[in-house]
Design an enzyme around this catalytic site. Structure first.
Site, mmCIF file in Angstrom:
data_model
loop_
_atom_site.group_PDB
_atom_site.id
_atom_site.type_symbol
_atom_site.label_atom_id
_atom_site.label_comp_id
_atom_site.label_asym_id
_atom_site.label_seq_id
_atom_site.Cartn_x
_atom_site.Cartn_y
_atom_site.Cartn_z
ATOM 1 N N LYS A 28 0.835 -1.195 0.000
ATOM 2 C CA LYS A 28 0.000 0.000 0.000
ATOM 3 C C LYS A 28 0.878 1.256 0.000
ATOM 4 O O LYS A 28 0.716 2.153 -0.821
ATOM 5 C CB LYS A 28 -0.873 -0.022 1.259
ATOM 6 C CG LYS A 28 -1.660 1.239 1.497
ATOM 7 C CD LYS A 28 -2.191 1.267 2.930
ATOM 8 C CE LYS A 28 -2.994 2.522 3.187
ATOM 9 N NZ LYS A 28 -4.233 2.564 2.415
ATOM 10 N N LYS A 123 -17.444 -7.380 -5.958
ATOM 11 C CA LYS A 123 -16.900 -8.314 -4.985
ATOM 12 C C LYS A 123 -16.582 -9.675 -5.585
ATOM 13 O O LYS A 123 -17.309 -10.183 -6.422
ATOM 14 C CB LYS A 123 -17.844 -8.444 -3.801
ATOM 15 C CG LYS A 123 -17.754 -7.170 -3.000
ATOM 16 C CD LYS A 123 -18.294 -7.231 -1.625
ATOM 17 C CE LYS A 123 -17.960 -5.884 -0.990
ATOM 18 N NZ LYS A 123 -18.659 -5.648 0.244
ATOM 19 N N ILE A 449 -27.171 8.852 3.350
ATOM 20 C CA ILE A 449 -27.073 7.461 3.810
ATOM 21 C C ILE A 449 -26.424 7.358 5.184
ATOM 22 O O ILE A 449 -26.422 6.297 5.801
ATOM 23 C CB ILE A 449 -26.329 6.605 2.752
ATOM 24 C CG1 ILE A 449 -27.017 6.736 1.395
ATOM 25 C CG2 ILE A 449 -26.254 5.146 3.133
ATOM 26 C CD1 ILE A 449 -28.499 6.369 1.377
ATOM 27 N N GLU A 502 -21.735 10.420 11.551
ATOM 28 C CA GLU A 502 -20.845 9.277 11.834
ATOM 29 C C GLU A 502 -19.370 9.638 12.036
ATOM 30 O O GLU A 502 -18.486 8.788 11.842
ATOM 31 C CB GLU A 502 -20.972 8.187 10.749
ATOM 32 C CG GLU A 502 -22.384 7.641 10.606
ATOM 33 C CD GLU A 502 -22.511 6.541 9.529
ATOM 34 O OE1 GLU A 502 -21.527 5.849 9.250
ATOM 35 O OE2 GLU A 502 -23.626 6.393 8.992
ATOM 36 N N TRP A 579 -18.189 -8.613 7.903
ATOM 37 C CA TRP A 579 -16.938 -7.858 7.891
ATOM 38 C C TRP A 579 -16.107 -8.082 9.154
ATOM 39 O O TRP A 579 -15.240 -7.297 9.494
ATOM 40 C CB TRP A 579 -17.220 -6.373 7.628
ATOM 41 C CG TRP A 579 -17.809 -6.173 6.252
ATOM 42 C CD1 TRP A 579 -17.852 -7.097 5.253
ATOM 43 C CD2 TRP A 579 -18.448 -5.003 5.741
ATOM 44 N NE1 TRP A 579 -18.482 -6.566 4.141
ATOM 45 C CE2 TRP A 579 -18.861 -5.286 4.417
ATOM 46 C CE3 TRP A 579 -18.725 -3.727 6.257
ATOM 47 C CZ2 TRP A 579 -19.514 -4.351 3.612
ATOM 48 C CZ3 TRP A 579 -19.374 -2.793 5.458
ATOM 49 C CH2 TRP A 579 -19.763 -3.112 4.159
ATOM 50 N N HIS A 712 -19.143 7.294 -5.846
ATOM 51 C CA HIS A 712 -17.875 6.583 -6.012
ATOM 52 C C HIS A 712 -16.798 7.428 -6.674
ATOM 53 O O HIS A 712 -15.664 6.992 -6.818
ATOM 54 C CB HIS A 712 -18.090 5.290 -6.800
ATOM 55 C CG HIS A 712 -19.045 4.363 -6.103
ATOM 56 N ND1 HIS A 712 -20.404 4.463 -6.274
ATOM 57 C CD2 HIS A 712 -18.835 3.385 -5.203
ATOM 58 C CE1 HIS A 712 -20.994 3.544 -5.525
ATOM 59 N NE2 HIS A 712 -20.075 2.888 -4.861
HETATM 60 N N1 GLN Z 1 -24.305 4.456 6.997
HETATM 61 C C1 GLN Z 1 -23.111 4.082 6.306
HETATM 62 C C2 GLN Z 1 -22.447 5.316 5.729
HETATM 63 O O1 GLN Z 1 -23.114 6.186 5.314
HETATM 64 C C3 GLN Z 1 -23.384 3.095 5.204
HETATM 65 C C4 GLN Z 1 -22.116 2.702 4.501
HETATM 66 C C5 GLN Z 1 -22.264 1.522 3.577
HETATM 67 O O2 GLN Z 1 -23.306 1.242 3.073
HETATM 68 N N2 GLN Z 1 -21.212 0.827 3.306
HETATM 69 O O3 GLN Z 1 -21.241 5.417 5.636
HETATM 70 ZN ZN ZN Z 2 -23.755 1.791 0.773
#
Ligand code: GLN
Ligand code: ZN
Length: 774
Positions: A28, A123, A449, A502, A579, A712
């Protein structure tokens, strides 16, 4: 069974591949420095040579033989499927104008540049590793280029090691490919198999010329029912391809490898093929009829993948040894190996000095797996007596593990035992819809999200806290400021349902692992996720207990700052399991119930402090779907069941959301339906809302948020572009049910692009609302 090769047989111990990210993520560091211009191409190549040499020396040091192809050469600068793409010359036409060195072009395929979208990533089978998806069409001009693998073989030779290149096999390669943009509608890449096999034959010739005695071709497609063909058809393709390859006069001996699952009844058919060795995963699979296998094999060697390459637990070597002896008695002389490439494991458990001695004694990382293989092989040659100490030692460890405090907790066990069907049953959809009116959520509600950008300030503060440079109260004060900033920002942008962002989470699974009992976290346990990215999965070793609320403080603080509803944010049981490295002494479903009950308590506590919307993320729901269709039903039963156990206690007025990170709605529509969430967000922008059609066809009756902003890449989607996507969704989905949100969390994005994109998302929603007068 061929006349063409005169190489030595494989020695009786090997592995299917080894991690390459580096024990301290050296790969990395090197490639990322190269990308930033801090390392020249020659320096990167030197560095990589050193790392490859170190890996080979390590494997020989662990007991694999230097001669006879026992040491796999599975190094990759980015991804093994991408390596195959380059090796067969399947560079998509859209990259035809990329100039520069081979190395530069390799990384443009992987990562894109200003003019080129990178190859899509998805994946790899049922793992959390992502590969670069090949793009194939009628014109793809396959042309062999063995340089990458040949260099490895030559370097190994200089070290006195006969390495065995590990290459994705042609059938799997095409079954994982997608049709390129140029392909005619309905084109299927697998129709190009004969041409591709021609290129592989040349590749084999070139490898032979470079001095390779053995090569390993991985065909995990052989264990999957999820590739659009039935298994018998896949086996037929493999038969055709390998007969052709075997007929190549001047080639290394071939190991045909079938990792990640059970080839089942097809094993004997494969054993007849004229390759020199056949590998099967005997952790997930089995040998149905050893005597028939022995007969079918003839001279072909059988590589028995008896050591689990997917988990980190020490295995009962006595049981494995008995299986090997049974094979031998039936006439199969096994080469002992792992179920799959060990790339999914960290390097060395001995470095985990912060784990308790007891927990550490239960574990085996990649190095220890190699040692297990070597031990079993020694038993086969020298007799069981020679390895009795090792066999007894593991048994003692397993007994210790079984009786250790925390592994079986009566409180947790009793609670799981008292779960009933009602525990998973919420009020009816209609009741919920009525009760949730109190939340006053507008039509075409906008939301995100969960995560907002993880800025360097956040990472710096977290690192300082972890090192003890700032105390908990200073760190908490920092996080509260961050939450306030994110709430104000969302209000200013005009989103309807807010999140706290978060910032307190390094990782959506590890954060919960650190706050639940039954989990441990490692210091050096890095596992490659894709390219230069690695994650450090937690270890779920004991019974799960939530000793205190985890997210309630952050969510209620966020809600106290605003009149708008704030969504609580949890990671679901399936994703927490997917995970992490999960205990192997009980079925996954049982462990999932324990996690679900902890989340259930968290949802109850969130409700009590006035959080009216809770999102339970399950991005890994699809990933854990077993490759074999015969295991789907059982999987869906426990995965959906655990989600419903987590959410089933929520009162009708609490709106439960879930989020899934992919767009194969069709494939798991039953599961999505089964989750019974009030609102589901799902990725859709990259495929320009392809999911909308199946959602419409299915007559989906609950809230759904197909993503309208592809997170992305840093690209900012324009208002018109987002409005078009919302309009596409509106053709099939009622305004009441349709939510407007990005594809996924924003943590990897920068603030500038995020703010601009979200403003466009709100403006686009307003345009649609105005037109519809809702
Ligand atoms: N709640 C998470 C975020 O927004 C969802 C991430 C994910 O789906 N991998 O980061
Ligand atoms: Zn997601």
């Amino acid at each position: 069974m061929t006349t063409t090769t005169t190489t030595h047989p494989l020695p009786n111990a090997t592995i299917q591949g080894f991690p390459r990210i580096g024990p301290d993520r050296e790969l990395k560091r090197a490639v990322e420095r190269f990308w930033k211009g801090g390392l020249s191409e020659a320096e990167l190549i030197d560095e990589v040579r050193e790392q490859r040499a170190a890996t080979r020396a390590r494997l020989v040091g662990l007991g694999l033989q230097a001669s006879g192809g026992a040491v796999p050469e599975s190094f990759s600068l980015y991804d093994q499927v991408l390596d195959a793409t380059v090796a067969v010359g399947a560079i998509p036409a859209r990259f035809g104008d990329v100039e520069g060195s081979a190395l530069h072009r390799y990384f443009v395929l992987a990562r894109g540049d200003a003019q080129h979208q990178p190859l899509e990533m998805t994946k790899w089978f049922d793992t959390n590793y992502h590969f670069s998806v090949p793009e194939i069409d009628e014109q793809t001009a396959f042309e062999a280029n063995a340089d990458w693998y040949a260099d490895g073989v030559r370097e190994a030779k200089q070290q006195g090691i006969e390495a065995r290149p590990v290459i994705v096999g042609p059938v799997t390669y095409l079954l994982l490919a997608k049709a390129s943009e140029q392909a005619a509608p309905g084109f299927n890449p697998v129709t190009r198999l004969a041409d591709l096999v021609g290129a592989y034959a040349t590749l084999l010739r070139e490898l032979k010329a470079a001095g390779a005695t053995w090569v390993q071709l991985d065909e995990p497609a052989l264990v999957s029912d999820s590739l659009g063909l039935d298994r018998g058809e896949i086996v037929a393709l493999v038969e055709a391809a390998y007969r052709e390859l075997a007929a190549e006069a001047d080639r290394p001996a071939i190991v045909l490898s079938a990792p990640y699952g059970d080839v089942g009844e097809h094993l004997t058919r494969l054993a007849i093929l004229p390759v020199e060795a056949l590998h099967a995963d005997l952790v997930r699979g089995a040998v149905p009829e050893p005597a028939a296998l022995a007969e079918a094999l003839g001279e072909t060697q059988f590589v028995a993948g008896v050591i689990d390459g997917r988990n980190i637990w020490r295995t009962n070597l006595r049981e494995r040894f008995a299986e090997l002896e049974a094979l031998r008695e039936a006439g199969v002389v096994p080469v002992v190996s792992t179920s799959n490439n060990l790339q999914h494991l960290p390097y060395d458990v001995r470095r985990e000095t912060k784990l308790s001695d007891q927990l550490r004694s239960w574990l085996a990382f990649a190095d220890q797996k190699v040692e297990q293989v070597v031990t079993l092989a020694r038993g086969l040659t020298e007799g069981a007596g020679a390895i009795e100490t090792e066999l007894a030692d593991v048994e003692a460890v397993l007994r210790d593990r079984d009786q250790a405090p925390g592994v079986h907790l009566p409180e947790t066990r009793d609670r799981v035992a008292s779960v009933t069907a009602e525990s998973r049953q919420r009020a009816s959809e209609k009741e919920r819809r009525e009760a949730q009116r109190a939340l006053s959520i507008p039509q075409l509600a906008t939301t995100t999200i969960g995560s907002f950008p993880q800025t360097s300030e956040i990472r710096v503060a977290r690192a300082a806290f972890n090192r003890g440079e700032i105390d908990e109260s200073a760190y908490n004060a920092f996080l509260r400021e961050e939450i306030e900033r994110v709430i104000r920002l969302q209000e200013e942008i005009g989103l309807d349902v807010l999140v706290h962002g978060e910032a307190e989470r390094n990782d959506m699974v590890q954060y919960f692992a650190e706050h639940l009992e039954g989990f441990a976290v490692t210091e050096h346990g890095w596992v490659q996720s894709y390219g230069s990215r690695a994650t450090r999965p937690s270890i779920l070793w004991g019974d799960v207990v939530r000793s205190a609320p985890i997210t309630v403080g952050w969510s209620s603080y966020a809600q106290s700052l605003t009149e708008k509803p704030v969504k609580g944010m949890l990671t679901g049981p399936v994703t927490i399991l997917a995970w992490s490295f999960v205990r192997d002494d009980q079925p996954l479903g049982q462990t999932a119930e324990q996690v679900a009950l902890a989340l259930r308590d968290e949802i109850r506590d969130l409700g009590e402090v006035g959080i009216g919307i809770v999102q339970v993320d399950e991005p890994a729901l699809r990933e854990l779907l077993p490759l074999e269709a015969s295991r789907h039903e059982a999987y869906l039963q426990w995965s959906v069941g655990s989600f419903r156990l987590a959410t089933g206690g929520a009162p009708a007025g609490v709106q439960i959301h879930t989020h899934l990170c992919y767009s194969e709605f069709n494939e798991i529509v039953g599961a999505i339906d089964g989750l019974d969430a009030d609102v589901t967000s799902i990725e859709a922008a990259r495929s320009r809302m392809d999911v909308v059609q199946p959602i419409g066809d299915h007559g989906y009756s609950r809230g759904i948020g197909p993503g309208v902003y592809d997170i992305h890449s840093p690209r900012v989607p324009g208002v018109d572009e987002i409005r078009d996507l919302i309009e596409i969704a509106r053709e099939r989905i009622d305004a009441e049910l349709l939510w407007v949100n990005p594809d996924c969390g924003l943590k990897t994005r920068g603030y500038d692009e995020t703010v601009e994109s979200l403003k466009n998302l709100v403006a686009a929603t307003k345009a649609v609302r105005d037109r519809e007068q809702v």
